[in-house]
Write an enzyme that holds these catalytic residues in place. Sequence first.
Site, PDB file in Angstrom:
ATOM      1  N   GLY A  11       1.082  -1.068   8.060  1.00 47.51           N
ATOM      2  CA  GLY A  11       2.511  -0.848   7.327  1.00 47.51           C
ATOM      3  C   GLY A  11       2.209  -1.858   5.917  1.00 47.51           C
ATOM      4  O   GLY A  11       1.816  -2.779   5.989  1.00 47.51           O
ATOM      5  N   ARG A  72      -3.561   4.455   8.849  1.00 47.43           N
ATOM      6  CA  ARG A  72      -3.714   3.922   9.944  1.00 47.43           C
ATOM      7  C   ARG A  72      -4.983   4.924  10.414  1.00 47.43           C
ATOM      8  O   ARG A  72      -5.153   5.969   9.703  1.00 47.43           O
ATOM      9  CB  ARG A  72      -2.683   4.430  10.662  1.00 47.43           C
ATOM     10  CG  ARG A  72      -1.397   3.433  10.492  1.00 47.43           C
ATOM     11  CD  ARG A  72      -0.184   3.106  11.458  1.00 47.43           C
ATOM     12  NE  ARG A  72       0.172   2.174  11.327  1.00 47.43           N
ATOM     13  CZ  ARG A  72       1.452   1.940  10.766  1.00 47.43           C
ATOM     14  NH1 ARG A  72       1.965   2.940   9.938  1.00 47.43           N
ATOM     15  NH2 ARG A  72       2.010   0.786  10.493  1.00 47.43           N
ATOM     16  N   ASP A 103      -0.606  -7.095  12.648  1.00 46.65           N
ATOM     17  CA  ASP A 103      -1.228  -7.460  13.910  1.00 46.65           C
ATOM     18  C   ASP A 103      -2.450  -6.375  14.344  1.00 46.65           C
ATOM     19  O   ASP A 103      -3.461  -6.814  14.625  1.00 46.65           O
ATOM     20  CB  ASP A 103      -0.393  -8.028  14.843  1.00 46.65           C
ATOM     21  CG  ASP A 103       0.442  -7.086  15.670  1.00 46.65           C
ATOM     22  OD1 ASP A 103       0.638  -5.981  14.727  1.00 46.65           O
ATOM     23  OD2 ASP A 103       0.760  -7.158  16.657  1.00 46.65           O
ATOM     24  N   SER A 105      -4.035  -4.582  12.114  1.00 48.85           N
ATOM     25  CA  SER A 105      -5.106  -4.705  11.000  1.00 48.85           C
ATOM     26  C   SER A 105      -6.069  -5.887  11.644  1.00 48.85           C
ATOM     27  O   SER A 105      -7.019  -5.963  11.390  1.00 48.85           O
ATOM     28  CB  SER A 105      -4.378  -5.016   9.703  1.00 48.85           C
ATOM     29  OG  SER A 105      -3.683  -3.743   9.470  1.00 48.85           O
ATOM     30  N   THR A 125       3.223  -8.074   6.335  1.00 51.77           N
ATOM     31  CA  THR A 125       4.026  -7.351   7.005  1.00 51.77           C
ATOM     32  C   THR A 125       5.479  -7.735   6.908  1.00 51.77           C
ATOM     33  O   THR A 125       5.646  -9.064   6.658  1.00 51.77           O
ATOM     34  CB  THR A 125       3.794  -7.151   8.648  1.00 51.77           C
ATOM     35  OG1 THR A 125       4.932  -6.557   9.156  1.00 51.77           O
ATOM     36  CG2 THR A 125       3.454  -8.570   9.263  1.00 51.77           C
ATOM     37  N   ASP A 127       7.625  -7.763   9.119  1.00 51.80           N
ATOM     38  CA  ASP A 127       8.167  -8.155  10.372  1.00 51.80           C
ATOM     39  C   ASP A 127       8.189  -9.414  10.547  1.00 51.80           C
ATOM     40  O   ASP A 127       8.931 -10.024  11.575  1.00 51.80           O
ATOM     41  CB  ASP A 127       7.491  -7.142  11.735  1.00 51.80           C
ATOM     42  CG  ASP A 127       7.787  -5.871  11.473  1.00 51.80           C
ATOM     43  OD1 ASP A 127       8.772  -5.286  10.814  1.00 51.80           O
ATOM     44  OD2 ASP A 127       7.117  -5.073  12.303  1.00 51.80           O
ATOM     45  N   ASP A 129       5.864 -11.329  12.147  1.00 47.64           N
ATOM     46  CA  ASP A 129       5.503 -11.106  13.652  1.00 47.64           C
ATOM     47  C   ASP A 129       4.098 -11.793  13.857  1.00 47.64           C
ATOM     48  O   ASP A 129       3.730 -11.538  14.956  1.00 47.64           O
ATOM     49  CB  ASP A 129       5.882 -10.078  14.148  1.00 47.64           C
ATOM     50  CG  ASP A 129       4.961  -8.742  13.865  1.00 47.64           C
ATOM     51  OD1 ASP A 129       4.437  -8.892  12.767  1.00 47.64           O
ATOM     52  OD2 ASP A 129       4.981  -7.600  14.391  1.00 47.64           O
ATOM     53  N   ARG A 171      10.022  -3.675  15.328  1.00 41.27           N
ATOM     54  CA  ARG A 171       9.531  -2.910  16.705  1.00 41.27           C
ATOM     55  C   ARG A 171       9.408  -4.174  17.786  1.00 41.27           C
ATOM     56  O   ARG A 171       9.866  -3.918  19.078  1.00 41.27           O
ATOM     57  CB  ARG A 171       8.289  -2.180  16.614  1.00 41.27           C
ATOM     58  CG  ARG A 171       8.624  -0.989  16.152  1.00 41.27           C
ATOM     59  CD  ARG A 171       7.288  -0.175  16.032  1.00 41.27           C
ATOM     60  NE  ARG A 171       6.452  -0.941  15.020  1.00 41.27           N
ATOM     61  CZ  ARG A 171       5.009  -0.690  14.727  1.00 41.27           C
ATOM     62  NH1 ARG A 171       4.557   0.038  15.501  1.00 41.27           N
ATOM     63  NH2 ARG A 171       4.601  -1.149  14.184  1.00 41.27           N
ATOM     64  N   LYS A 213      40.691  -9.691  11.544  1.00 37.12           N
ATOM     65  CA  LYS A 213      39.465  -9.132  11.094  1.00 37.12           C
ATOM     66  C   LYS A 213      39.365  -7.869  10.573  1.00 37.12           C
ATOM     67  O   LYS A 213      40.013  -6.901  11.511  1.00 37.12           O
ATOM     68  CB  LYS A 213      38.227  -9.508  12.077  1.00 37.12           C
ATOM     69  CG  LYS A 213      37.883 -11.033  11.959  1.00 37.12           C
ATOM     70  CD  LYS A 213      36.619 -11.149  12.405  1.00 37.12           C
ATOM     71  CE  LYS A 213      35.509 -10.514  11.414  1.00 37.12           C
ATOM     72  NZ  LYS A 213      34.108 -11.342  11.666  1.00 37.12           N
ATOM     73  N   GLU A 222      15.316  -2.206  15.502  1.00 38.96           N
ATOM     74  CA  GLU A 222      14.962  -0.984  16.082  1.00 38.96           C
ATOM     75  C   GLU A 222      14.360  -1.444  17.581  1.00 38.96           C
ATOM     76  O   GLU A 222      14.402  -0.311  18.402  1.00 38.96           O
ATOM     77  CB  GLU A 222      14.258  -0.449  15.164  1.00 38.96           C
ATOM     78  CG  GLU A 222      12.919  -0.941  14.920  1.00 38.96           C
ATOM     79  CD  GLU A 222      11.790  -0.317  13.956  1.00 38.96           C
ATOM     80  OE1 GLU A 222      11.860   0.900  13.899  1.00 38.96           O
ATOM     81  OE2 GLU A 222      11.153  -1.155  13.257  1.00 38.96           O
TER      82      GLU A 222
HETATM   83  P1  ADP Z   1      -0.373  -3.104  11.213  1.00 41.25           P
HETATM   84  O1  ADP Z   1      -1.540  -3.801  10.674  1.00 41.25           O
HETATM   85  O2  ADP Z   1       0.874  -3.043  10.137  1.00 41.25           O
HETATM   86  O3  ADP Z   1       0.038  -3.630  12.583  1.00 41.25           O
HETATM   87  P2  ADP Z   1      -1.201  -0.894  12.862  1.00 41.25           P
HETATM   88  O4  ADP Z   1      -0.794  -1.509  14.264  1.00 41.25           O
HETATM   89  O5  ADP Z   1      -1.226   0.551  12.603  1.00 41.25           O
HETATM   90  O6  ADP Z   1      -0.756  -1.690  11.509  1.00 41.25           O
HETATM   91  O7  ADP Z   1      -2.901  -1.366  12.492  1.00 41.25           O
HETATM   92  C1  ADP Z   1      -3.438  -0.735  11.569  1.00 41.25           C
HETATM   93  C2  ADP Z   1      -4.943  -0.291  11.583  1.00 41.25           C
HETATM   94  O8  ADP Z   1      -5.721  -1.323  12.466  1.00 41.25           O
HETATM   95  C3  ADP Z   1      -5.058   0.817  12.934  1.00 41.25           C
HETATM   96  O9  ADP Z   1      -4.757   2.065  12.267  1.00 41.25           O
HETATM   97  C4  ADP Z   1      -6.423   0.551  13.198  1.00 41.25           C
HETATM   98  O10 ADP Z   1      -7.380   1.161  12.175  1.00 41.25           O
HETATM   99  C5  ADP Z   1      -6.718  -0.921  13.225  1.00 41.25           C
HETATM  100  N1  ADP Z   1      -6.623  -1.368  14.580  1.00 41.25           N
HETATM  101  C6  ADP Z   1      -5.678  -1.591  15.347  1.00 41.25           C
HETATM  102  N2  ADP Z   1      -5.733  -2.205  16.407  1.00 41.25           N
HETATM  103  C7  ADP Z   1      -7.110  -2.091  16.473  1.00 41.25           C
HETATM  104  C8  ADP Z   1      -8.148  -2.490  17.429  1.00 41.25           C
HETATM  105  N3  ADP Z   1      -7.634  -2.780  18.652  1.00 41.25           N
HETATM  106  N4  ADP Z   1      -9.349  -2.418  17.448  1.00 41.25           N
HETATM  107  C9  ADP Z   1      -9.790  -2.001  15.886  1.00 41.25           C
HETATM  108  N5  ADP Z   1      -8.856  -1.883  15.113  1.00 41.25           N
HETATM  109  C10 ADP Z   1      -7.594  -1.682  15.167  1.00 41.25           C
END
Ligand code: ADP
Length: 319
Positions: A11, A72, A103, A105, A125, A127, A129, A171, A213, A222
């Site tokens: 994101g 993604r 997380d 990424s 991000t 978030d 988080d 989320r 009020k 969300e």
């Molecule tokens: P964000 O980084 O915002 O949390 P995502 O959870 O969609 O976004 O993760 C972004 C990208 O990171 C995924 O589309 C994937 O390419 C990579 N990724 C996520 N989890 C893993 C994993 N366990 N192993 C390898 N690559 C991952």
Amino acid sequence: MKRIGVLTSGGDSPGMNAAIRAVVRKAIYHDIEVYGISYGYAGLIEGEIKKMELGSVGDIIHRGGTILYTARCEEFKTLEGQQKGIEQLKKFGIEGLVVIGGDGSYRGAQKLAEHGFPTIGVPGTIDNDIPGTDFTIGFDTALNTVIDAIDKIRDTATSHERTVIVEVMGRHAGDLALWSGLADGAETIVIPEADYDMEHIVNRLKRGVERGKKHSIIIVAEGADNGFDFGKKISDATNMDTRVTVLGHVQRGGSPSGFDRVLASRLGAKAVDLLLEGKAGVTVGIQKNELVYHDINEALSRKHTIDFDMYKLSQELSI
Ligand code: ADP
């Protein structure tokens, strides 16, 4: 190290451009070449890789989104995908990588580090988080976007004497809901980290009406409930005139705040410093206004939590 790469993934968040700029400029300052990888891990696998110059990152510090685009990529979750990515990095002579993202990424970065490729994670991000940092790049801007929206909603809610439910992003993390709720004096904040008691919420709303009020604001993350479902529960239980606003992607965009620009500049530059010091498989962050770094495995093994003292305060101030 003579050549590094940088990518944004997952994101997007306001301030990612300022972080890219810091990585590029700091590297060039140290006579290191920088290659920009477009479309996150998907672009890495496909070899969407181009050399960046000082001018490549001119005039972007104030712009939301990411000039490197983001994506993604399911394939990168497989060993084959990761190996393809590493082959591309080697093909371009890239010796270290900065990954700006959330997380998910970070999990990709963790895999690259496991395969022996020097990788540093920068938290981007809205978030907020990510463990190992008090703030993520984009959170402050998103917070101010939410506050601005709620201030506007408040005006019309007062005019019509309505109860408004605002669904904000988050989320798994209630930070955006909690901070915006505290900043906006919301009656109730509903977050994934804490159970809510509907009877208690309804009684609080009724008490507010009794003391005159003109409106009530409820913020729902969300991940805790769907705004419309929550609004229905409130109107069923109270018969009050309720309206629901889902802020959605407006929270992801916009010009980054001063705080996010500074944070992104500091964290992006720190990531380059760490690569030059030979660090790998770490994430950068800010804690108590100091730049810090943590082992990526350790950071990912911890769970982000909200500040429960702040949550308690929000309840105390909205009696
Ligand atoms: P964000 O980084 O915002 O949390 P995502 O959870 O969609 O976004 O993760 C972004 C990208 O990171 C995924 O589309 C994937 O390419 C990579 N990724 C996520 N989890 C893993 C994993 N366990 N192993 C390898 N690559 C991952």
